[in-house]
Design an enzyme around this catalytic site. Structure first.
Site: not given
Ligand code: NAP
Length: 256
Positions: A154, A161
């Site tokens: 990670y 985070k």
């Molecule tokens: P995801 O579907 O890939 O979403 C991540 C988003 O971040 C995408 O929409 C991406 O946009 C956006 N992003 C990245 N760089 C950006 C920028 N410069 N400007 C605007 N948007 C940007 O993945 P997710 O897992 O749902 O992630 C959402 C949140 O949950 C994140 O903070 C992640 O760390 C957190 N989280 C995830 C998990 C897990 O296991 N999945 C667990 C805990 C926390 P584009 O598509 O346009 O690149």
């Protein structure tokens, strides 16, 4: 219908597997009207069907890594749609080549970029939120347990985070006088586009499933419903918190 009559902004929808999608479904089921931002025109087109599904407002461009884009997006929302009641920040980024192996190999450039997109952007969102939510409201960002304990691979995202979680407490204090609440959900692992960049992610999923008191991985719906609660008036006394929605995994120390 605990969100009936409320409008809000969702930042960080990539596709139907995104955590933002589960959050949007839950908010809509409870009556909320939703607006979306996307990083580029390419992603704007990619999520336009999803935006139609959840309310039909035009997707607004906002690359959170660029100066002025958050403020411009908020000005556009205020002009076209008017004041809103909540904002979901579901955004993070790191070069995936640095989400594998030893943390100390993180480059300065990726360290700063990951901090900028995954942590600083939320501070900037909060800074401009008063304008969009003049009558008060709620903000939620997404974090992960890797901020508290070492989770293999990670790496730099864990530091981003940790900083994000600390910023939630300071931002809650800054914005409390404007009746704006700031909280965070520490979500268990879910297979999404961003998560697939973390090395050996399927092993993390399996490990958490086995350790979990509920004997399963968390779902988008679990996160969505918790987020809806935090943004609703039912959570009117909750701010500055990191709420774990991970089927209880963070409570387990050692398990034989
Ligand atoms: P995801 O579907 O890939 O979403 C991540 C988003 O971040 C995408 O929409 C991406 O946009 C956006 N992003 C990245 N760089 C950006 C920028 N410069 N400007 C605007 N948007 C940007 O993945 P997710 O897992 O749902 O992630 C959402 C949140 O949950 C994140 O903070 C992640 O760390 C957190 N989280 C995830 C998990 C897990 O296991 N999945 C667990 C805990 C926390 P584009 O598509 O346009 O690149």
């Amino acid at each position: 219908m605990i969100m009936q009559g409320k409008k809000g902004l969702i930042m960080g929808m990539a596709n139907k597997f995104s955590i933002a999608y589960g959050i949007s479904e839950s908010l809509k089921n409870q009556g909320a009207e939703l607006i979306f931002t996307a990083q580029t025109d390419y992603f704007k087109n990619k999520i336009s069907d999803i935006a139609n599904e959840f309310g039909g407002h035009e997707v607004i461009l906002c690359d959170v890594s660029k100066d002025g884009e958050i403020e411009n997006a908020f000005d556009q929302i205020l002009k076209d749609i008017g004041p809103i009641d909540f904002i979901v920040h579901s955004i993070a980024f790191s070069d995936k080549n640095e989400l594998l192996g030893k943390y100390y190999n993180t480059s300065r450039a990726n360290f700063l970029n990951a901090m900028n997109i995954s942590c600083y952007s939320f501070t900037e969102v909060c800074k401009h939120s008063q304008k969009l939510m003049p009558n008060g409201g709620g903000l939620v960002t997404l974090t992960y347990y890797g901020s508290e304990k070492v989770v293999p691979n990670y790496n730099v995202m864990a530091l981003a985070k940790s900083a994000l979680e600390t910023s939630v407490r300071y931002l809650a204090d800054d914005l409390g006088e404007f009746w704006i609440r700031v909280n965070s959900i520490s979500a268990g692992p879910i297979k999404t586009l961003a998560a697939s960049g973390v090395g050996e992610f399927s092993k993390i999923l399996e490990y958490e499933r086995n350790r979990s008191p509920l004997k399963r991985n968390v779902t988008q719906k679990d996160i969505g419903d918790a987020c809806t609660f935090l943004l609703s008036d039912l959570a009117s006394g909750i701010t500055g918190e990191i709420i774990h929605v991970d089927c209880g995994c963070n409570t387990i120390g050692v398990k034989f």
